[in-house]
Design a protein around this motif. Structure first.
Motif, PDB file in Angstrom:
ATOM      1  N   TYR A 109      -9.073   8.176   4.363  1.00 42.16           N
ATOM      2  CA  TYR A 109      -9.703   6.906   3.987  1.00 42.16           C
ATOM      3  C   TYR A 109      -8.743   5.744   4.219  1.00 42.16           C
ATOM      4  CZ  TYR A 109     -13.148   9.888   1.668  1.00 42.16           C
ATOM      5  OH  TYR A 109     -14.111  10.817   1.408  1.00 42.16           O
ATOM      6  N   PRO A 110      -9.276   4.514   4.349  1.00 43.65           N
ATOM      7  CA  PRO A 110      -8.396   3.337   4.344  1.00 43.65           C
ATOM      8  C   PRO A 110      -7.554   3.352   3.073  1.00 43.65           C
ATOM      9  CG  PRO A 110     -10.645   2.710   4.910  1.00 43.65           C
ATOM     10  CD  PRO A 110     -10.701   4.144   4.488  1.00 43.65           C
TER      11      PRO A 110
ATOM     12  N   ARG B 172       0.483  13.622   1.975  1.00 43.26           N
ATOM     13  CA  ARG B 172       1.308  13.690   0.775  1.00 43.26           C
ATOM     14  C   ARG B 172       0.467  13.316  -0.436  1.00 43.26           C
ATOM     15  NH1 ARG B 172       4.620   9.632   0.690  1.00 43.26           N
ATOM     16  NH2 ARG B 172       3.714   8.691   2.546  1.00 43.26           N
ATOM     17  N   THR B 173       0.681  14.002  -1.543  1.00 49.21           N
ATOM     18  CA  THR B 173       0.014  13.632  -2.791  1.00 49.21           C
ATOM     19  C   THR B 173       0.972  12.749  -3.586  1.00 49.21           C
ATOM     20  OG1 THR B 173      -1.213  15.696  -2.772  1.00 49.21           O
ATOM     21  CG2 THR B 173      -1.121  14.520  -4.860  1.00 49.21           C
ATOM     22  N   VAL B 174       0.549  11.526  -3.891  1.00 56.55           N
ATOM     23  CA  VAL B 174       1.403  10.561  -4.593  1.00 56.55           C
ATOM     24  C   VAL B 174       0.856  10.377  -6.004  1.00 56.55           C
ATOM     25  CG1 VAL B 174       2.274   8.197  -4.619  1.00 56.55           C
ATOM     26  CG2 VAL B 174       1.950   9.392  -2.434  1.00 56.55           C
TER      27      VAL B 174
ATOM     28  N   ILE C   3      -8.627   4.972  -0.985  1.00 51.02           N
ATOM     29  CA  ILE C   3      -8.384   6.401  -1.230  1.00 51.02           C
ATOM     30  C   ILE C   3      -8.797   6.732  -2.652  1.00 51.02           C
ATOM     31  CG2 ILE C   3      -6.612   8.196  -1.437  1.00 51.02           C
ATOM     32  CD1 ILE C   3      -5.012   6.689   0.697  1.00 51.02           C
ATOM     33  N   PRO C   4      -9.702   7.706  -2.813  1.00 55.69           N
ATOM     34  CA  PRO C   4     -10.112   8.057  -4.177  1.00 55.69           C
ATOM     35  C   PRO C   4      -8.939   8.675  -4.936  1.00 55.69           C
ATOM     36  CG  PRO C   4     -11.459   9.197  -2.523  1.00 55.69           C
ATOM     37  CD  PRO C   4     -10.321   8.543  -1.810  1.00 55.69           C
ATOM     38  N   SER C   5      -8.718   8.228  -6.157  1.00 59.63           N
ATOM     39  CA  SER C   5      -7.651   8.835  -6.951  1.00 59.63           C
ATOM     40  C   SER C   5      -8.285   9.636  -8.087  1.00 59.63           C
ATOM     41  CB  SER C   5      -6.734   7.756  -7.534  1.00 59.63           C
ATOM     42  OG  SER C   5      -7.473   6.931  -8.406  1.00 59.63           O
ATOM     43  N   SER C   6      -7.525  10.599  -8.576  1.00 59.99           N
ATOM     44  CA  SER C   6      -8.039  11.409  -9.688  1.00 59.99           C
ATOM     45  C   SER C   6      -7.057  11.334 -10.860  1.00 59.99           C
ATOM     46  CB  SER C   6      -8.216  12.866  -9.236  1.00 59.99           C
ATOM     47  OG  SER C   6      -6.982  13.384  -8.827  1.00 59.99           O
TER      48      SER C   6
ATOM     49  N   SER D  96      -3.393  10.472  -9.287  1.00 57.70           N
ATOM     50  CA  SER D  96      -2.792  10.869  -8.006  1.00 57.70           C
ATOM     51  C   SER D  96      -3.788  10.607  -6.891  1.00 57.70           C
ATOM     52  CB  SER D  96      -2.423  12.353  -8.033  1.00 57.70           C
ATOM     53  OG  SER D  96      -3.590  13.135  -8.105  1.00 57.70           O
ATOM     54  N   TYR D  97      -3.228  10.419  -5.670  1.00 59.11           N
ATOM     55  CA  TYR D  97      -4.081  10.294  -4.485  1.00 59.11           C
ATOM     56  C   TYR D  97      -3.353  10.918  -3.303  1.00 59.11           C
ATOM     57  CZ  TYR D  97      -1.070   6.298  -3.383  1.00 59.11           C
ATOM     58  OH  TYR D  97       0.007   5.506  -3.116  1.00 59.11           O
TER      59      TYR D  97
END
Lengths: 73, 416
Positions: free
Chosen positions: B180-181, B204-206, B185-188, B197-198
Motif C-alpha cells: 500500500y502507499p 519489515r514489520t515496524v 498501510i493498515p496498522s494493527s 504495527s504495520y
C-alpha cells in the motif's frame, strides 16, 4: 446500437470473404507462405503488445497473452 | 550423345536421392528423429515513456518509465514413429525497468524506483501428418510484487487445404503482493500489547514502540484469469488470407493495484478499489493481401467490450515493401480508441458514495496512435554467417490523448 451495427458489419465482411474463397493448391501458396503474410504478430512486436496491454483498457484477440505479468509501472 | 543423356539422367537421380535424404517423411524406410535444436530466437526491446498521470499518485505525477527486456527462445523439433512432428519451445525472459512513479509508493518518494521481471516458459506441440496439432504450455512470471503461474492448452484442425480452426484455453493464477502507499498501510493494535504495527513495502514489520522485525511478511491476494478462444483461418485465394478470433476472458480476485491512490472530492486519499470480477470479449480480424510481387497489406481490426464499461476499437495497417527477395521495409500505423470505464474518475472527482473508484488513466476515455517502421532481412546464405538466418528491427512512436507518449525499439534475431 453502434455496437450491433459494428458486429453485423464484421460478420458480413467475414461472410463475404468466405463466399469469395477459391480452392488453393499447395503449389499455389508461394505468396501465402511468405513470412510477411503470416496471420500473427511479428516476433519483434512482443513487447509492443505488452505495453499496449498495460497502457490501454483492453487486450486480447491479437496473439498476446491475456494474463500473467503486472505492468504495474 | 547417349552418354551425355545418361550422364544428365544420372545426375538428376543423384540430386533426387540427395534431397530425399532431407525429407521429413521418407516413405520406404522411416526412422523417427529425436528432438534437435532447430531455431534460436532472441528478442530485445528498449522502451521509454513520458506522461503526467501516474496512478500511483492518484492521476497526477511523473510517469517516466524505461524498460529493457530480453527474451530467448530455443525451438527443438523431432518426429516420432507415427510421423507426428514434436516441437518443444523453451523460453526465458528478463526485464529491467525504472519507473519514476514507483518511488512514490512511499509518500516521501523514498521507495525503490526500479524492478526486474523474470519469465520462463515451456511449450510442447504435436502435429500429425494432416497438419492438425495439439499442444500445451506452462508459464511463470515473477517480479517483486507480482507472481504469475499460467497453463495453456491449444490445438488446431485443418478442413481441407484452405481452412483451419484453432482453439486455446488458458488459466493464469497470480498473486498480487499487497503493498500500500506508505500513508495508507493498515496498522494493527493487538489488545494484549497495545503496541501498533504495520508492514512496510520492503516487508519489515515496524512497531510504534520503535522495534523493527526483519521478517518478510507482506500478504498477497490472488488474481485468476481464465481465457477461451476460437479462431478461423481461411485462405481466400492465392493472394489473400484472413483470420477471425473470438476470445472470452474471465478474471476474478484482486483486480486493482494496492499502491494506486485515489483522491476524493473531500481531499481524502484512498486505495484504488475495483470489482473482484471482470468479463472481457475481444473479437479480432486479420486480413493479409499480397498485391503484385512486392507489396503486402497486413490489416488488423479488433472490437472489444467488457463489463467495466469499456468499448474499444483497434485498427492497424502495415505495408511491407519487398526491396528484393530477402529484404523488406514495413511502415505501420495503429489507431486505438476506447470509452472510459464506469469506475474511472480524475483527481478529486470521486465521492464517498462511490463503491468502486480508480484514477488509473488506462481505464479513462482515450485514443492513441502508434506509428513507425520495421525491416526484415533474411538472406538465403545468412547474415554474416549461415546460422544467423534473419533479423527484424522495428521502431514505433506512441502518443495517447492523455498526454502520454512512448518510443519502443525492438530487435528479433533468428539463428538456425
Amino acid at each position: 446500437m453502434r455496437n450491433k451495427v459494428g458486429l453485423t458489419m464484421m460478420g458480413l465482411v467475414a461472410l463475404l470473404c468466405m463466399s469469395a474463397c477459391t480452392s488453393v493448391k499447395e503449389y499455389q501458396k508461394s505468396r501465402l507462405n511468405d513470412a510477411d503474410m503470416s496471420l500473427s504478430s511479428r516476433k519483434s512486436q512482443k513487447n509492443e503488445l505488452n505495453f499496449q496491454t498495460y497502457r490501454e483498457g483492453s487486450a486480447g484477440a491479437n496473439g498476446g497473452k491475456t494474463g500473467g505479468g503486472c505492468g504495474c509501472n | 550423345m547417349r552418354k551425355i543423356c545418361l550422364t544428365v539422367v544420372g545426375l538428376y537421380l543423384m540430386m533426387l536421392s540427395a534431397f530425399s535424404q532431407k525429407s521429413g517423411f521418407p516413405d520406404s524406410v522411416y526412422t523417427p528423429k529425436p528432438l534437435h535444436l532447430e531455431e534460436v530466437n532472441l528478442v530485445s526491446s528498449y522502451y521509454t515513456q513520458e506522461g503526467n498521470h501516474s496512478a500511483v499518485l492518484g492521476g497526477i505525477g511523473n510517469e517516466h518509465v524505461v524498460d529493457l527486456s530480453n527474451g530467448l527462445d530455443l525451438k527443438f523439433v523431432g518426429w516420432d514413429m507415427s510421423h507426428n512432428k514434436h516441437t518443444l519451445s523453451l523460453g526465458v525472459g528478463f526485464d529491467h525497468h525504472t519507473a519514476a512513479s514507483a518511488a512514490y509508493v512511499s509518500k516521501t518518494g523514498a521507495s525503490k524506483p526500479y524492478g526486474n521481471r523474470f519469465y520462463p516458459s515451456i511449450d510442447w506441440t504435436i502435429e500429425n501428418k494432416k497438419g492438425n496439432s495439439f499442444g500445451f504450455g506452462v508459464y511463470y512470471s515473477g517480479e517483486y510484487n507480482y507472481k504469475s503461474f499460467g497453463l495453456e492448452l491449444n490445438g488446431s484442425h485443418k478442413f481441407g487445404t484452405n481452412t483451419e480452426v484453432d482453439f486455446k484455453a488458458s488459466g493464469f493464477f497470480d498473486k498480487v503482493k499487497l503493498i500500500y502507499p506508505s500513508e495508507l498501510i493498515p496498522s494493527s493494535t493487538p489488545a494484549t500489547t497495545g503496541v501498533s504495527s504495520y508492514t512496510t513495502a520492503s516487508g519489515r514489520t515496524v512497531y510504534t514502540d520503535g522495534r523493527e522485525s526483519e521478517e518478510v511478511g507482506i500478504p498477497s491476494s490472488p488474481r485468476t484469469t481464465v481465457t477461451g478462444s476460437v479462431s478461423l483461418v481461411q485462405i481466400i485465394n492465392t493472394r489473400i488470407q484472413f483470420s477471425a478470433t473470438a476470445e472470452l476472458v474471465g478474471q476474478s480476485g484482486y483486480l486493482g493495484l494496492p499502491f494506486h491512490r485515489v483522491y476524493f472530492q473531500d481531499g481524502t486519499v484512498h486505495v484504488e478499489n475495483l470489482p473482484n470480477s471482470r468479463i472481457k470479449l475481444p473479437l479480432g480480424f486479420r486480413l493479409n493481401y499480397f498485391a503484385g510481387d512486392h507489396v503486402i497489406f497486413r490489416t488488423y481490426y479488433r472490437y472489444y467490450l467488457d463489463d467495466w464499461g469499456i468499448r474499444s476499437h483497434t485498427a492497424e495497417l502495415e505495408v511491407p515493401v519487398k526491396i528484393n527477395s530477402f529484404f523488406s521495409v514495413a511502415p505501420f500505423y495503429r489507431y486505438y480508441t476506447q470509452t472510459a470505464s464506469t469506475y474511472f474518475g480524475a483527481l478529486g472527482t470521486h465521492t464517498a458514495a462511490d463503491t468502486y473508484y480508480t484514477s488509473n488513466y488506462a481505464l479513462s476515455k482515450l485514443n492513441s496512435q502508434f506509428m513507425g517502421a520495421g525491416i526484415h532481412l533474411a538472406p538465403p546464405k545468412g547474415i554474416l554467417n549461415q546460422h544467423f538466418s534473419s533479423l527484424e528491427a522495428r521502431f514505433g512512436h506512441y502518443t495517447q490523448s492523455t498526454e502520454l507518449y512512448a518510443n519502443v525499439l525492438s530487435f528479433a534475431f533468428t539463428f538456425k
